[in-house]
Every structure is written in structure tokens, then in C-alpha cells.
Design an enzyme around this catalytic site. Structure first.
Site, PDB file in Angstrom:
ATOM      1  CE1 TYR A  88     -15.507  11.194 -17.203  1.00 13.48           C
ATOM      2  CE2 TYR A  88     -15.302  11.117 -14.830  1.00 13.48           C
ATOM      3  CZ  TYR A  88     -15.555  10.109 -15.685  1.00 13.48           C
ATOM      4  OH  TYR A  88     -16.072   9.370 -15.812  1.00 13.48           O
ATOM      5  NE  ARG A  91      -2.730   0.416   3.001  1.00 17.11           N
ATOM      6  CZ  ARG A  91      -1.991   0.160   4.771  1.00 17.11           C
ATOM      7  NH1 ARG A  91      -1.633   0.974   4.916  1.00 17.11           N
ATOM      8  NH2 ARG A  91      -2.076  -0.286   5.420  1.00 17.11           N
ATOM      9  CE  LYS A 124     -11.598   7.168 -18.852  1.00 17.05           C
ATOM     10  NZ  LYS A 124     -11.820   8.857 -18.756  1.00 17.05           N
ATOM     11  CG  ASP A 142      -9.120  15.705 -16.484  1.00 15.40           C
ATOM     12  OD1 ASP A 142      -8.017  14.969 -17.088  1.00 15.40           O
ATOM     13  OD2 ASP A 142      -9.815  15.259 -15.749  1.00 15.40           O
TER      14      ASP A 142
HETATM   15  C1  LIG Z   1     -12.296   8.951 -17.586  1.00 10.67           C
HETATM   16  C2  LIG Z   1     -11.851  10.684 -16.768  1.00 10.67           C
HETATM   17  C3  LIG Z   1     -12.106  10.622 -15.791  1.00 10.67           C
HETATM   18  C4  LIG Z   1     -12.570   9.689 -14.176  1.00 10.67           C
HETATM   19  O1  LIG Z   1     -10.732   8.729 -14.212  1.00 10.67           O
HETATM   20  P1  LIG Z   1     -11.476   7.455 -13.931  1.00 10.67           P
HETATM   21  O2  LIG Z   1     -10.225   5.950 -14.245  1.00 10.67           O
HETATM   22  O3  LIG Z   1     -12.695   6.515 -14.663  1.00 10.67           O
HETATM   23  O4  LIG Z   1     -12.116   7.344 -12.283  1.00 10.67           O
HETATM   24  C5  LIG Z   1     -11.368  11.642 -15.117  1.00 10.67           C
HETATM   25  N1  LIG Z   1     -11.090  12.978 -15.814  1.00 10.67           N
HETATM   26  C6  LIG Z   1     -11.713  12.507 -17.739  1.00 10.67           C
HETATM   27  C7  LIG Z   1     -11.071  13.973 -18.666  1.00 10.67           C
HETATM   28  C8  LIG Z   1     -12.120  11.429 -17.670  1.00 10.67           C
HETATM   29  O5  LIG Z   1     -12.013  11.183 -19.312  1.00 10.67           O
END
Ligand SMILES: *Cc1c(COP(=O)(O)O)cnc(C)c1O
Length: 395
Positions: free
Chosen positions: A107, A55, A206, A181
Site C-alpha cells: 500500500y 484513551r 475497508k 497486512d
Molecule cells: C487503506 C490501506 C491501508 C491504510 O489504512 P487507513 O485506514 O487508510 O489508514 C493499509 N494497507 C492497505 C492494504 C490498505 O488498503
């Protein structure tokens, strides 16, 4: 994990393969093995040799964190079990009673974390259109501790000027930090820390992993104080990724540059095809000269990415007929994998965002978001073409 500076002068694709990835000293294996052990033996009660408990840290997590820090040109990275777990980690380091400012084009899950979870813990959020960065000046409060922007935004590809926002924060509220982000761009196309951001977050789920088979997130920073907080949250809140997922994400990174180049070439061609399609009423893609913020895009980004959203004539029935007739691209909510996906943000990723906010962001019932994959572009365009043709034929 701290970045190995001797590698920081090498090219992006080289670092994507080698940073944090040395052959295994025990066997010479070129690809380090997956360390599944949850615990590591210590030479003495008070001495930890590298790792003690997974962890708090693990060799595969270290390898991934070192690589992603190197690719963002940063000192530190902390991996979490999802992008959303990064959002939670960032919120958890804010003092009770804090105020945060977030761009409105977010998001859907990030919006919910702020509006529905943080609010329960006494953290107040101001959501604002930050396309004019100077508008932020009037939003600061004495307790503003964080600004969160997503650029380009999901799903209508709005852009926020990272450098201008960072300047405002550092002028108005010195102890607030800026989070960007960077999921849609990846470190290959945009490096927010170099534009003045304090933290970059990615949904590793992603493009970074890139194969639609890992859920993970990462926070990247040059601030030793923020890094220490993130490490503490990893260990004390426990939202960490498994060694196997870290191994897969590290492996995905090796091809990030070639994948992003191909994703983008395909996206440009699909966007240009859609612009000229008679049933398409709007195309949202930063690479189009018609994008209202194209000049900022060219200044701030090194590429355009591969998320293309478009609005079509008709109604939900036409949208569903388009999906039904697709032969290759799949109707699914995620993005950034090798395969092309399409989705309806209004029902899927942004289903919980208030309808008025959704409407102001251009998220209509007929908006389709495409995550353009790395198949052969002729096949992608042919698939979209025949599905669009069929979406308007009388049943
Ligand atoms: C998918 C996504 C998230 C969240 O991420 P997860 O891995 O699904 O928890 C945050 N910001 C953007 C722009 C995303 O496409």
C-alpha cells in the site's frame, strides 16, 4: 482485549455476531449502547473497575477488539484510529537503529511510512520482491527486527508465501517479528497467525467496517509481549478510535461473512468478463487460474477476495473516458465498501511511490483498480461494459 475462548469453537459467522457482544446488563439491550463518556468512576483511588479513561480502553473498543481477535483465531487485538496508525504503532515499538524488511508490493501509505517517516528516526528499510521467499535469507542483518508483508498486495495482487517467510525469520533472526497486512483478505479468507505470522494488521476502514464510513485499524497477535506494547502505544501515543467508530466497526463485522461471499462471487464474474474483453490487456485477480501464483493462493487463502485490477489499451484519455461513462461505479480511492469503486493507483493510492518501483509492480497509467461491490453482478458488468465501449469511441 483478550479473546473469550469459550466462543472460539463456534463458526466464523456466529463469532462475527456474538464475540464480545453480550446484552447490556443494565437494560437488556441486545446491541450494547455506545459509551461516549471519556471517564469512568472508580471505587477507590487505586482501583479501576474495567475502565478509567477512554484513551486506555472503552466498552465499545473492547467489544470490537474481542470480536476481531476471535475471528483471527487470536488472543489479542488493539484498535487504532486508522490502518496507518497501526503502521505507526508497529514502527514505534522498534528500537532506534533497527532494520526492517518489507515486500515491495505495498500500500502506498505503508511505503511512505517506512521510506519517509521511519527513516527520519534511524530505522532502515530494505524493500524487496519476496515472491521467491528464499530471497529473504540474504537480506537479514544483525539488527533486523521486523519483516512486513502485504499479501495479496495493493493493487496488482501479488502473493507472498507467509509460511515460508515466517520459517526464514524464525530460523535467521529469532527476535524479529513478522507482520502481515491482511486488509484485502479479512480474517474470513486468510489467517496469517496460523501460518506463523506474529502480527496481523487490518485497515478496518475497508472490508471489516465495510460501509465506507469509518476510518480505523487493528493489530492482532498471540504474543503477550507485543500485545502489551500495542496497548502501551494506544495509551501513550493516543492514536485510538472513537467509541462511535468502534460501535460502527463492530456492527459492520456482523455481516462480514455474507458480504465477503457476495463480494467474491461478483469479483470472480467481473474478472472472467474482463479477461475476455478485447480492450483489456491484463487482469490481476488471485481467483483466476492464469494468476502466476494461483497454486500458492489456493494453499494459503480460503478465498480470493474482491479486488480486481486490470490494464486497458490506449492511454490516460481512455482511462478517464471509462470513468466518465460509468453510471454506477464511482471513481474514488478507497475499497471494501458495499458500493463498487474504481481508481487509478498511479495517481491515487500509489502517487508517491517512486516511478521505477511503480513500473516494476505493474502500476501503469492505464491500470485500473476495481473494488467490486455487492450490488447485483449483472449491473456491475453492464456498467463496466458500456463504459469500456464508450472509452474508445471517437469524441
Ligand atoms: C487503506 C490501506 C491501508 C491504510 O489504512 P487507513 O485506514 O487508510 O489508514 C493499509 N494497507 C492497505 C492494504 C490498505 O488498503
Amino acid at each position: 482485549m483478550a479473546n473469550d475462548t469459550k466462543q472460539s469453537m463456534q463458526g466464523f459467522g456466529t463469532r462475527a455476531i456474538h464475540a464480545g457482544q453480550e446484552p447490556d446488563p443494565a437494560t437488556g439491550a441486545v446491541i450494547p449502547p455506545i459509551s461516549l463518556s471519556t471517564t469512568f468512576t472508580q471505587p477507590a483511588a487505586e482501583v479501576i473497575q474495567g475502565f478509567d479513561y477512554t484513551r486506555a480502553g472503552n466498552p465499545n473498543r473492547n467489544a470490537f477488539e474481542t470480536a476481531i481477535a476471535s475471528l483471527e483465531g487470536a488472543e489479542y487485538a488493539s484498535a487504532f484510529s486508522s490502518g496507518t496508525a497501526v503502521t505507526s504503532a508497529v514502527l514505534s515499538i522498534l528500537p532506534a537503529g533497527s532494520h526492517l524488511i518489507a515486500s515491495d508490493a505495498l500500500y502506498g501509505g505503508t511505503y511512505e511510512s517506512f521510506a519517509k517517516i521511519a527513516s527520519k528516526h534511524g530505522i532502515e528499510t530494505t524493500i524487496a520482491d519476496l515472491r521467491n521467499p528464499h530471497d529473504i535469507a540474504g537480506l537479514f542483518k544483525p539488527n533486523t527486527k521486523m519483516v512486513w508483508i502485504e499479501t495479496p498486495s495493493n493493487p496488482t495482487l501479488r502473493i507472498v508465501d507467509i509460511q515460508a517467510i515466517a520459517q526464514h525469520i524464525h530460523q535467521h533472526n529469532k527476535d524479529a517479528f513478522l507482520v502481515v497486512d491482511n486488509t484485502f483478505m479479512t480474517p474470513y479468507f486468510q489467517n496469517p497467525l496460523q501460518l506463523g505470522a506474529d502480527v496481523v494488521m487490518h485497515s478496518v476502514t475497508k472490508y471489516i467496517n465495510g460501509h465506507s464510513d469509518v476510518l480505523m485499524g487493528v493489530a492482532v497477535t498471540n504474543s503477550p509481549a507485543l500485545h502489551k506494547e500495542f496497548q502501551y502505544v494506544q495509551d501513550c501515543m493516543g492514536g485510538v478510535p472513537s467509541p462511535f467508530d468502534c460501535y460502527l466497526a463492530r456492527r459492520g463485522l456482523m455481516t462480514l461473512e455474507v458480504r465477503m461471499d457476495r463480494h467474491e462471487q461478483n469479483a470472480i464474474q467481473l474478472a472472467e468478463y474482463l479477461v475476455n474483453h478485447p480492450q483489456v490487456t491484463a487482469v490481476y485477480y488471485p481467483g483466476l487460474e492464469s494468476h502466476p501464483q494461483h497454486a500458492l493462493v489456493r494453499r494459503q487463502q480460503k478465498g480470493y477476495g474482491a479486488m480486481v485490477s486490470f490494464d486497458i489499451k490506449g492511454n490516460l484519455d481512455n482511462v478517464n473516458r471509462f470513468y466518465k461513462h460509468l453510471k454506477m461505479a464511482k471513481l474514488a480511492t478507497s475499497l471494501g465498501g458495499a458500493e463498487s469503486l474504481v481508481s487509478s493507483p498511479v495517481y491515487m493510492s500509489h502517487g508517491h511511490v517512486p516511478p521505477a518501483l511503480r513500473a516494476s509492480l505493474g502500476i501503469t497509467e492505464t491500470l485500473i483498480r476495481a473494488s467490486v461491490g455487492i450490488e447485483n453482478v449483472e449491473d456491475i458488468i453492464a456498467d463496466f461494459k458500456q463504459a469500456l465501449d464508450n472509452a474508445y469511441l471517437k469524441a
